[in-house]
Design an enzyme around this catalytic site. Structure first.
Site, PDB file in Angstrom:
ATOM      1  N   LYS A 240       0.849  -1.191   0.000  1.00 13.22           N
ATOM      2  CA  LYS A 240       0.000   0.000   0.000  1.00 13.22           C
ATOM      3  C   LYS A 240       0.880   1.234   0.000  1.00 13.22           C
ATOM      4  CE  LYS A 240      -1.867   2.662   3.055  1.00 13.22           C
ATOM      5  NZ  LYS A 240      -1.937   3.983   2.350  1.00 13.22           N
ATOM      6  N   GLY A 293       6.390   4.641   9.054  1.00 14.27           N
ATOM      7  CA  GLY A 293       5.548   5.812   9.265  1.00 14.27           C
ATOM      8  C   GLY A 293       5.663   6.303  10.699  1.00 14.27           C
ATOM      9  N   SER A 294       4.625   6.946  11.173  1.00 17.99           N
ATOM     10  CA  SER A 294       4.661   7.544  12.507  1.00 17.99           C
ATOM     11  C   SER A 294       4.542   6.469  13.587  1.00 17.99           C
ATOM     12  CB  SER A 294       3.520   8.549  12.663  1.00 17.99           C
ATOM     13  OG  SER A 294       2.276   7.884  12.766  1.00 17.99           O
ATOM     14  N   THR A 295       5.016   6.801  14.777  1.00 13.60           N
ATOM     15  CA  THR A 295       4.942   5.870  15.897  1.00 13.60           C
ATOM     16  C   THR A 295       3.498   5.573  16.280  1.00 13.60           C
ATOM     17  OG1 THR A 295       7.108   6.494  16.747  1.00 13.60           O
ATOM     18  CG2 THR A 295       5.550   5.559  18.322  1.00 13.60           C
ATOM     19  N   ASP A 296       2.660   6.589  16.277  1.00 10.55           N
ATOM     20  CA  ASP A 296       1.257   6.371  16.643  1.00 10.55           C
ATOM     21  C   ASP A 296       0.579   5.391  15.688  1.00 10.55           C
ATOM     22  OD1 ASP A 296       1.458   8.018  18.822  1.00 10.55           O
ATOM     23  OD2 ASP A 296       0.565   9.768  17.846  1.00 10.55           O
ATOM     24  N   GLY A 298       2.124   3.226  13.807  1.00 12.45           N
ATOM     25  CA  GLY A 298       2.782   1.936  13.979  1.00 12.45           C
ATOM     26  C   GLY A 298       2.168   1.114  15.087  1.00 12.45           C
ATOM     27  N   GLU A 316       9.332   0.632  11.161  1.00 11.47           N
ATOM     28  CA  GLU A 316      10.360   1.687  11.137  1.00 11.47           C
ATOM     29  C   GLU A 316       9.614   2.989  11.358  1.00 11.47           C
ATOM     30  OE1 GLU A 316      12.224   4.768  10.243  1.00 11.47           O
ATOM     31  OE2 GLU A 316      12.201   4.080   8.154  1.00 11.47           O
ATOM     32  N   CYS A 350      12.772  10.788   8.988  1.00  9.73           N
ATOM     33  CA  CYS A 350      12.532  10.220  10.318  1.00  9.73           C
ATOM     34  C   CYS A 350      13.767  10.293  11.203  1.00  9.73           C
ATOM     35  CB  CYS A 350      12.054   8.777  10.191  1.00  9.73           C
ATOM     36  SG  CYS A 350      13.166   7.722   9.231  1.00  9.73           S
ATOM     37  N   GLU A 447       8.312  14.983  17.238  1.00  9.03           N
ATOM     38  CA  GLU A 447       8.789  14.959  15.856  1.00  9.03           C
ATOM     39  C   GLU A 447       8.047  16.009  15.030  1.00  9.03           C
ATOM     40  OE1 GLU A 447      10.127  11.463  12.804  1.00  9.03           O
ATOM     41  OE2 GLU A 447       8.126  11.294  13.664  1.00  9.03           O
TER      42      GLU A 447
END
Length: 549
Positions: A240, A293-296, A298, A316, A350, A447
């Site tokens: 995706k 992508g972002s931690t949230d 993820g 990542e 990142c 970030e």
């Protein structure tokens, strides 16, 4: 041609440090913001002159056409099941580039079915590893052949400088594919001795159908980071793309099939996270999910994977990387490297060195020279020669960055330069620097993902180690010193996945990349990335009358 491309992409990003464009001045005054001392009003006292002439010019017409906007499922470009499309926009203007097919759960189902059939019944996993290697090598050749066309698509859809895409990123895609092609026929198991009359084999098998979700900041490079090891190990893929940047992956996937990839092995679905992304992460017939992508987000992917079939996950994620400059540093060199570490790719990286720690003995000199370098930074149309910084990806990211700049001012940090948008069209932001930044400020903790440099002061090695590690993230760090003992102390003490010493953003195909703490799980690139796409199986067989054990 191949040798030239390898030279262009060999050290990937560090080559960008070589140019320091001169300023073509244009006045720019920040919006009404509060001074660090609490007074209100326009910051007229720091009237600045950025090299921004390119922003005011008419956008350059991209030297490429958009030919692929449908989903790629089972080797064919098809419309989405719903018939829906969504716009992909030019970040230079906010105007339409093309309408792209909008995939959702039904399209993910179709893609997973094609990938499952290709894995269970198709030729790909049963093909010799050498033949898989040859297909990846042919793909790398095609990437090089279409280098300029792919780079133009990437710049148009993403806003990054064309020179960066054409001379660094696209050649690195070819290099990565050749790297993984080299691994395809070198993945092997073991025969291990047992305490008894048994023959024990340890097999490394492809994991199956790999779901992959890539971000918008480096669309084509992340395509290569994900697809390369998955294919080298004999898996099939449903990928995706980010909704902001769907174009280059579709083009590259067409080249993969031209190189001889069987139908159904790589499927590409463009769409949105809550629909297509969630459906992929939670699909019961997907064996592995990889997300950048972002931690949230993820955390959401990890939860969906666990709640469905407990599929294997690699992540990542975000970072807030410290860049530590010791008092023995060559200040001019340190300023240039720190500038690159933060502002590269419009700050949308990142691992950006977004917490610049500078020793108190050189702090004031560093801040003044960092300001001068930022004022020389050439911002404008990324297709224009000499431009270092293009627009941010979209209005959402653009407004987020401006909010963080306001947070910085409101919290008492000193706005040294920048602080506002550039021009009245597109998503351009002035290169921005804050000094006197404290660890408890949001701009030092969260970030930002934009061209905002925060400069913090320290006076002791143990102090800066403790402060650098006091973050939820642990993706990367930079160290700038001439003292080997200091470098060794820092590289071992910093709790991050990568430490660059007297360099930054060196991304070789063989160097593993990933984070500690909330910066992710697992590693991309290098030999470690292969482990993400392999299962380990032990096969034990009795031996009778063995001549040896």
């Amino acid at each position: 041609m191949a040798a030239a491309a390898a030279r262009r992409g060999s050290s990937l990003l560090s080559r960008c440090l070589l140019s320091r464009p001169s300023a073509a001045a244009s006045p720019a005054v920040p919006s009404a913001l509060r001074r660090a001392d609490g007074t209100q009003g326009l910051l007229l006292g720091i009237l600045q002159r950025f090299s921004t002439a390119a922003v005011a010019e008419e956008p350059i017409s991209p030297p490429v056409q958009v030919n692929y906007t449908q989903l790629l499922i089972d080797g064919k470009f098809v419309d989405s099941a719903s018939g829906k499309t969504f716009p992909t926009l030019d970040p230079r203007t906010g105007e339409l580039i093309a309408h792209v097919a909008e995939g959702d759960a039904e399209d993910i189902n179709r893609a997973v079915h094609a990938a499952r059939k290709a894995f269970d019944e198709g030729p790909w996993p049963k093909m010799t590893a050498y033949e898989r290697s040859r297909i990846l090598l042919r793909f790398a050749d095609l990437i090089e052949k279409h280098n300029d066309e792919i780079a133009a698509l990437e710049t148009w859809d993403n806003g990054k400088p064309y020179a960066q895409a054409a001379n660094i990123e696209v050649p690195m895609v070819a290099r990565l594919m050749r790297y993984y092609a080299g691994w395809a026929d070198k993945i092997h198991g073991l025969v291990v001795p047992a305490d008894g009359p048994h023959h024990v084999q340890v097999l490394h098998e492809p994991i199956g159908v790999a779901g992959q979700i890539i971000p918008w900041n480096f669309p084509l490079l992340m395509f290569a980071w994900k697809v390369g090891p998955a294919l080298a190990c004999g898996n099939t893929v449903v990928l995706k793309t980010a909704e902001q940047t769907p174009l280059s992956a579709l083009f590259a996937s067409k080249l993969l099939h031209e190189a001889g990839l069987p139908d159904g092995v790589v499927n590409v679905v463009s769409g949105f996270g809550p629909t297509a992304g969630a459906a992929l992460a939670s699909h019961m017939d997907v064996d592995k999910i990889a997300f950048t992508g972002s931690t949230d987000t993820g955390k959401v992917v990890l939860e969906l994977a666990a709640r469905s079939n407990l599929k294997s996950v690699t992540l990542e994620l975000g970072g807030k990387s410290p860049f530590i400059i010791m008092d023995d540093a060559d200040v001019d060199h340190a300023v240039e490297l720190a500038h690159f570490a933060l502002f590269f790719n419009q700050g949308q990286c990142c691992c950006a060195g977004s917490r610049t720690f500078v020793h108190e003995r050189i702090y004031d000199e560093f801040v003044e020279k960092a300001k001068a370098r930022a004022l020389k930074r050439v911002v404008g149309d990324p297709f224009k020669n000499g431009v270092e910084q293009g627009p941010q990806i979209d209005d959402e990211q653009f407004n987020k960055i401006l909010r963080y700049i306001k947070y910085g001012v409101d919290s008492g940090a000193n706005l040294v330069t920048g602080g506002d948008r550039l021009g009245d069209k597109g998503y351009y932001i002035q290169p921005t620097i804050f000094s006197d930044v404290q660890d408890n400020m949001r701009i030092a903790q969260e970030e930002i993902f934009g061209p905002v440099q925060s400069i913090l002061k320290f006076n002791d090695l143990n102090e800066v180690i403790k402060r650098a590690n006091a973050s939820q993230y642990g993706l990367a760090a930079g160290v700038f010193t001439n003292n080997l003992n200091t470098a060794n102390t820092l590289t071992r003490a910093l709790r991050v996945g990568t430490v660059w010493v007297n360099c930054f953003d060196v991304f070789d195909a063989a160097i593993p990349f990933g984070g500690y703490k909330q910066s992710g799980i697992g590693r991309e690139k290098g030999i470690d990335s292969l482990k993400n796409y392999l299962q380990v199986k032990a096969v034990v067989t009795p031996i009778k009358n063995a001549a040896w054990l």
